[in-house]
Design a protein around this motif. Sequence first.
Motif, PDB file in Angstrom:
ATOM      1  N   VAL A 279       0.835  -1.193   0.000  1.00 48.34           N
ATOM      2  CA  VAL A 279       0.000   0.000   0.000  1.00 48.34           C
ATOM      3  C   VAL A 279       0.876   1.252   0.000  1.00 48.34           C
ATOM      4  O   VAL A 279       0.603   2.231  -0.680  1.00 48.34           O
ATOM      5  CB  VAL A 279      -0.950  -0.005   1.229  1.00 48.34           C
ATOM      6  CG1 VAL A 279      -1.729   1.291   1.308  1.00 48.34           C
ATOM      7  CG2 VAL A 279      -1.865  -1.196   1.170  1.00 48.34           C
ATOM      8  N   ILE A 280       1.976   1.230   0.747  1.00 46.03           N
ATOM      9  CA  ILE A 280       2.863   2.390   0.835  1.00 46.03           C
ATOM     10  C   ILE A 280       3.748   2.496  -0.410  1.00 46.03           C
ATOM     11  O   ILE A 280       3.846   3.544  -1.029  1.00 46.03           O
ATOM     12  CB  ILE A 280       3.724   2.307   2.106  1.00 46.03           C
ATOM     13  CG1 ILE A 280       2.820   2.352   3.345  1.00 46.03           C
ATOM     14  CG2 ILE A 280       4.728   3.448   2.155  1.00 46.03           C
ATOM     15  CD1 ILE A 280       3.531   2.085   4.638  1.00 46.03           C
ATOM     16  N   VAL A 281       4.396   1.418  -0.772  1.00 46.43           N
ATOM     17  CA  VAL A 281       5.285   1.394  -1.933  1.00 46.43           C
ATOM     18  C   VAL A 281       4.641   0.504  -2.984  1.00 46.43           C
ATOM     19  O   VAL A 281       4.792  -0.709  -2.970  1.00 46.43           O
ATOM     20  CB  VAL A 281       6.690   0.882  -1.554  1.00 46.43           C
ATOM     21  CG1 VAL A 281       7.608   0.914  -2.750  1.00 46.43           C
ATOM     22  CG2 VAL A 281       7.279   1.694  -0.416  1.00 46.43           C
ATOM     23  N   THR A 282       3.934   1.123  -3.892  1.00 47.66           N
ATOM     24  CA  THR A 282       3.229   0.365  -4.919  1.00 47.66           C
ATOM     25  C   THR A 282       4.182  -0.076  -6.021  1.00 47.66           C
ATOM     26  O   THR A 282       5.317   0.396  -6.105  1.00 47.66           O
ATOM     27  CB  THR A 282       2.108   1.219  -5.532  1.00 47.66           C
ATOM     28  OG1 THR A 282       2.702   2.345  -6.176  1.00 47.66           O
ATOM     29  CG2 THR A 282       1.134   1.681  -4.478  1.00 47.66           C
ATOM     30  N   ASP A 283       3.712  -0.964  -6.855  1.00 41.39           N
ATOM     31  CA  ASP A 283       4.518  -1.435  -7.976  1.00 41.39           C
ATOM     32  C   ASP A 283       4.839  -0.291  -8.943  1.00 41.39           C
ATOM     33  O   ASP A 283       5.938  -0.223  -9.475  1.00 41.39           O
ATOM     34  CB  ASP A 283       3.807  -2.561  -8.720  1.00 41.39           C
ATOM     35  CG  ASP A 283       3.746  -3.838  -7.906  1.00 41.39           C
ATOM     36  OD1 ASP A 283       4.608  -4.021  -7.017  1.00 41.39           O
ATOM     37  OD2 ASP A 283       2.837  -4.654  -8.153  1.00 41.39           O
ATOM     38  N   LEU A 284       3.872   0.594  -9.146  1.00 43.65           N
ATOM     39  CA  LEU A 284       4.100   1.725 -10.042  1.00 43.65           C
ATOM     40  C   LEU A 284       5.182   2.647  -9.492  1.00 43.65           C
ATOM     41  O   LEU A 284       6.064   3.090 -10.233  1.00 43.65           O
ATOM     42  CB  LEU A 284       2.805   2.508 -10.272  1.00 43.65           C
ATOM     43  CG  LEU A 284       2.923   3.749 -11.154  1.00 43.65           C
ATOM     44  CD1 LEU A 284       3.389   3.365 -12.558  1.00 43.65           C
ATOM     45  CD2 LEU A 284       1.597   4.492 -11.213  1.00 43.65           C
TER      46      LEU A 284
END
Length: 115
Positions: free
Chosen positions: A3-8
């Motif tokens: 949630v904090i570090v998304t794939d995008l």
Amino acid sequence: MDVIVTDLLMKLLLISVTFSVFEMALVQKIKTLSIFNKKWQVFIINLVSSFVFGTLFSMWFFSLSFYNGLWVSLFGFIGAPSIYQALKKQNIINYTPKSASSSITISKNNEIKRS
């Protein structure tokens, strides 16, 4: 953590690190020109080239949208000077090998006598 570090975000950061290396080299080459000798001029050049080339870089090579390209440009603008400072502290940029000196010394024991 997703949630904090998304794939995008991870993708954009990885692309911006790659772009930052090219941006750092470009700005260092531009800094060698005699017409750009003030810090504010280098800052403006870094800002403009980051956003122009960063957006084009991400759109051309990674097929990102214009808005994602702007994020890559922003991260590259912040990251390129940081990478340069880190490499400068490590003495990689101004490295001169000891063997590159202009003179050498040979001991008398190794001298070849010519007749």
